[in-house]
Every structure is written in C-alpha cells, then in structure tokens.
Design a protein around this motif. Structure first.
Motif, PDB file in Angstrom:
ATOM      1  N   MET A 122      83.736 109.051   4.972  1.00 52.17           N
ATOM      2  CA  MET A 122      83.461 108.835   6.367  1.00 52.17           C
ATOM      3  C   MET A 122      82.173 108.034   6.520  1.00 52.17           C
ATOM      4  SD  MET A 122      85.751 110.058   8.220  1.00 52.17           S
ATOM      5  CE  MET A 122      86.633 111.396   8.905  1.00 52.17           C
ATOM      6  N   ILE A 123      82.151 107.241   7.564  1.00 47.28           N
ATOM      7  CA  ILE A 123      80.969 106.449   7.898  1.00 47.28           C
ATOM      8  C   ILE A 123      80.500 106.906   9.277  1.00 47.28           C
ATOM      9  CG2 ILE A 123      80.043 104.137   8.299  1.00 47.28           C
ATOM     10  CD1 ILE A 123      82.461 103.107   6.565  1.00 47.28           C
ATOM     11  N   TYR A 124      79.237 107.277   9.358  1.00 50.38           N
ATOM     12  CA  TYR A 124      78.626 107.686  10.615  1.00 50.38           C
ATOM     13  C   TYR A 124      77.738 106.527  11.069  1.00 50.38           C
ATOM     14  CZ  TYR A 124      80.351 112.330   9.613  1.00 50.38           C
ATOM     15  OH  TYR A 124      81.172 113.402   9.360  1.00 50.38           O
ATOM     16  N   HIS A 125      78.265 105.742  11.984  1.00 47.06           N
ATOM     17  CA  HIS A 125      77.556 104.562  12.494  1.00 47.06           C
ATOM     18  C   HIS A 125      76.660 105.006  13.647  1.00 47.06           C
ATOM     19  CE1 HIS A 125      76.690 100.503  13.630  1.00 47.06           C
ATOM     20  NE2 HIS A 125      77.220 100.679  14.834  1.00 47.06           N
ATOM     21  N   SER A 126      75.370 104.775  13.508  1.00 48.64           N
ATOM     22  CA  SER A 126      74.384 105.282  14.459  1.00 48.64           C
ATOM     23  C   SER A 126      73.610 104.146  15.104  1.00 48.64           C
ATOM     24  CB  SER A 126      73.402 106.205  13.735  1.00 48.64           C
ATOM     25  OG  SER A 126      74.107 107.223  13.052  1.00 48.64           O
ATOM     26  N   ILE A 127      73.331 104.302  16.386  1.00 42.41           N
ATOM     27  CA  ILE A 127      72.567 103.326  17.140  1.00 42.41           C
ATOM     28  C   ILE A 127      71.513 104.086  17.931  1.00 42.41           C
ATOM     29  CG2 ILE A 127      72.648 101.459  18.850  1.00 42.41           C
ATOM     30  CD1 ILE A 127      75.904 102.635  17.639  1.00 42.41           C
ATOM     31  N   ARG A 128      70.282 103.604  17.887  1.00 44.42           N
ATOM     32  CA  ARG A 128      69.188 104.168  18.678  1.00 44.42           C
ATOM     33  C   ARG A 128      68.607 103.030  19.514  1.00 44.42           C
ATOM     34  NH1 ARG A 128      65.152 107.242  14.896  1.00 44.42           N
ATOM     35  NH2 ARG A 128      65.055 108.732  16.613  1.00 44.42           N
ATOM     36  N   MET A 129      68.274 103.320  20.785  1.00 46.01           N
ATOM     37  CA  MET A 129      67.825 102.263  21.685  1.00 46.01           C
ATOM     38  C   MET A 129      66.643 102.719  22.527  1.00 46.01           C
ATOM     39  SD  MET A 129      71.676 101.564  22.911  1.00 46.01           S
ATOM     40  CE  MET A 129      71.865 103.338  22.936  1.00 46.01           C
ATOM     41  N   LYS A 130      65.770 101.771  22.816  1.00 42.98           N
ATOM     42  CA  LYS A 130      64.672 101.980  23.759  1.00 42.98           C
ATOM     43  C   LYS A 130      64.875 100.980  24.888  1.00 42.98           C
ATOM     44  CE  LYS A 130      59.785 102.719  24.224  1.00 42.98           C
ATOM     45  NZ  LYS A 130      59.992 104.010  24.848  1.00 42.98           N
ATOM     46  N   ALA A 131      64.946 101.489  26.112  1.00 41.81           N
ATOM     47  CA  ALA A 131      65.181 100.640  27.274  1.00 41.81           C
ATOM     48  C   ALA A 131      63.935  99.827  27.611  1.00 41.81           C
ATOM     49  CB  ALA A 131      65.592 101.488  28.467  1.00 41.81           C
ATOM     50  N   LYS A 132      64.165  98.629  28.143  1.00 36.45           N
ATOM     51  CA  LYS A 132      63.070  97.798  28.637  1.00 36.45           C
ATOM     52  C   LYS A 132      62.466  98.450  29.879  1.00 36.45           C
ATOM     53  CE  LYS A 132      65.036  93.336  27.291  1.00 36.45           C
ATOM     54  NZ  LYS A 132      65.639  92.097  27.805  1.00 36.45           N
ATOM     55  N   ALA A 133      61.192  98.155  30.117  1.00 39.66           N
ATOM     56  CA  ALA A 133      60.542  98.610  31.350  1.00 39.66           C
ATOM     57  C   ALA A 133      61.303  98.013  32.533  1.00 39.66           C
ATOM     58  CB  ALA A 133      59.087  98.160  31.366  1.00 39.66           C
ATOM     59  N   GLY A 134      61.485  98.818  33.568  1.00 39.26           N
ATOM     60  CA  GLY A 134      62.140  98.332  34.769  1.00 39.26           C
ATOM     61  C   GLY A 134      63.647  98.503  34.803  1.00 39.26           C
ATOM     62  N   VAL A 135      64.245  98.937  33.699  1.00 36.67           N
ATOM     63  CA  VAL A 135      65.686  99.185  33.689  1.00 36.67           C
ATOM     64  C   VAL A 135      65.951 100.414  34.554  1.00 36.67           C
ATOM     65  CG1 VAL A 135      67.635  99.866  32.240  1.00 36.67           C
ATOM     66  CG2 VAL A 135      66.077  98.079  31.465  1.00 36.67           C
ATOM     67  N   THR A 136      66.911 100.297  35.445  1.00 33.08           N
ATOM     68  CA  THR A 136      67.189 101.390  36.380  1.00 33.08           C
ATOM     69  C   THR A 136      68.061 102.471  35.738  1.00 33.08           C
ATOM     70  OG1 THR A 136      69.228 100.451  37.266  1.00 33.08           O
ATOM     71  CG2 THR A 136      67.147  99.730  38.289  1.00 33.08           C
ATOM     72  N   PRO A 137      68.005 103.676  36.272  1.00 36.18           N
ATOM     73  CA  PRO A 137      68.903 104.724  35.778  1.00 36.18           C
ATOM     74  C   PRO A 137      70.376 104.334  35.897  1.00 36.18           C
ATOM     75  CG  PRO A 137      67.161 105.701  37.106  1.00 36.18           C
ATOM     76  CD  PRO A 137      67.040 104.206  37.262  1.00 36.18           C
ATOM     77  N   GLN A 138      70.724 103.593  36.932  1.00 39.28           N
ATOM     78  CA  GLN A 138      72.104 103.150  37.094  1.00 39.28           C
ATOM     79  C   GLN A 138      72.517 102.184  35.979  1.00 39.28           C
ATOM     80  OE1 GLN A 138      69.753 102.980  39.604  1.00 39.28           O
ATOM     81  NE2 GLN A 138      70.454 104.743  40.790  1.00 39.28           N
ATOM     82  N   GLN A 139      71.623 101.284  35.593  1.00 43.04           N
ATOM     83  CA  GLN A 139      71.916 100.362  34.495  1.00 43.04           C
ATOM     84  C   GLN A 139      72.085 101.123  33.182  1.00 43.04           C
ATOM     85  OE1 GLN A 139      68.397  97.896  35.324  1.00 43.04           O
ATOM     86  NE2 GLN A 139      69.781  96.115  35.263  1.00 43.04           N
ATOM     87  N   VAL A 140      71.206 102.087  32.959  1.00 44.86           N
ATOM     88  CA  VAL A 140      71.309 102.903  31.746  1.00 44.86           C
ATOM     89  C   VAL A 140      72.648 103.628  31.731  1.00 44.86           C
ATOM     90  CG1 VAL A 140      70.407 104.940  30.554  1.00 44.86           C
ATOM     91  CG2 VAL A 140      68.836 103.178  31.383  1.00 44.86           C
ATOM     92  N   GLU A 141      73.015 104.255  32.834  1.00 46.81           N
ATOM     93  CA  GLU A 141      74.264 105.009  32.873  1.00 46.81           C
ATOM     94  C   GLU A 141      75.478 104.099  32.671  1.00 46.81           C
ATOM     95  OE1 GLU A 141      76.939 107.750  32.526  1.00 46.81           O
ATOM     96  OE2 GLU A 141      74.788 108.146  32.475  1.00 46.81           O
ATOM     97  N   GLU A 142      75.446 102.889  33.212  1.00 49.18           N
ATOM     98  CA  GLU A 142      76.552 101.957  32.993  1.00 49.18           C
ATOM     99  C   GLU A 142      76.694 101.615  31.505  1.00 49.18           C
ATOM    100  OE1 GLU A 142      78.187  97.529  34.300  1.00 49.18           O
ATOM    101  OE2 GLU A 142      76.131  98.082  34.810  1.00 49.18           O
TER     102      GLU A 142
END
Length: 127
Positions: free
Chosen positions: A1-21
């Motif tokens: 099995m392969i566990y493909h992982s992604i971690r992200m840091k949002a840019k300043a000013g990104v809205t909660p709605q953009q994050v949720e989308e």
C-alpha cells in the motif's frame, strides 16, 4: 500500500470559504478516484501546516490513476493558488527499494504531460 500525503499552509488572506472549497474538492477526489481505497482530509496537527490529506492507494498502477484522474487535476487547480507552501510525500510498506524513484517518475510524467499544471505547482518540466 502507498499512503500519499499532502500538507498545506494557506496564503494570508485566503477566506474560509476558499479553504472549504479546496478541501471539499480533495474529499471529492478521494470519493471518485477508483484507485483510492480510503482517505482522510482535514486539519493538520503537528507542524507548520494548516490542512492535509492522506490517500491510500494499492500500487503504482493505482497511483498513476490517482495522479491523472480529472478530479485530482481539478483539486490542484482550485487549491494550489491558495497555498503558500505544501509538502507531498509517500509512506509505503512495499519492499521494492526502487519504489520512491518509480513514484517520482510518475510525477515527472504527469507534469511533462501538463506543463500548465507543472507551472501551477512550481514543478519544472524538462525541455
């Protein structure tokens, strides 16, 4: 099995709605890509990242299906413009000592086939 992982840091000013989308798009590609056995998308706890996801894929054929599926490409196009930085890595129980190089080659092939995507994620393509 392969566990493909992604971690992200949002840019300043990104809205909660953009994050949720973006997160919902990640969940959607977890639901619709046939090669994904299970997945989790949510808050990242334990580092300097905000959000992350893990997608469990059985083998390299499934990994390629995951990488090239239109739902995955859609997630990249929605999410990458919102990301200040990200980290992508794989954990596997496969004993093949060359598996890491094989996975890297799949990513290389994907970006060579889609230079627009490569530019979006900051990955250089070969000329």
């Amino acid at each position: 099995m392969i566990y493909h992982s992604i971690r992200m840091k949002a840019k300043a000013g990104v809205t909660p709605q953009q994050v949720e989308e973006a997160l919902e798009s990640m969940r959607e590609h977890g639901r619709v890509v046939p090669a994904v056995r299970t997945y989790v998308v949510g808050r990242d706890h334990g580092g300097d990242f905000d959000w992350g996801g893990v997608f469990v894929i059985e083998d390299l054929d499934g990994y390629w299906e995951y990488l090239t599926h239109p739902a995955h490409a859609r997630t990249d196009r929605i999410g990458m413009p919102l990301v200040e930085r990200y980290e992508s890595f794989d954990i596997t129980d496969d004993g093949d000592p060359d598996l890491g190089a094989k996975i890297a080659d799949l990513h290389r092939r994907r970006y060579e086939a889609d230079p627009e995507l490569a530019a979006l994620v900051g990955t250089p393509t070969r000329s």
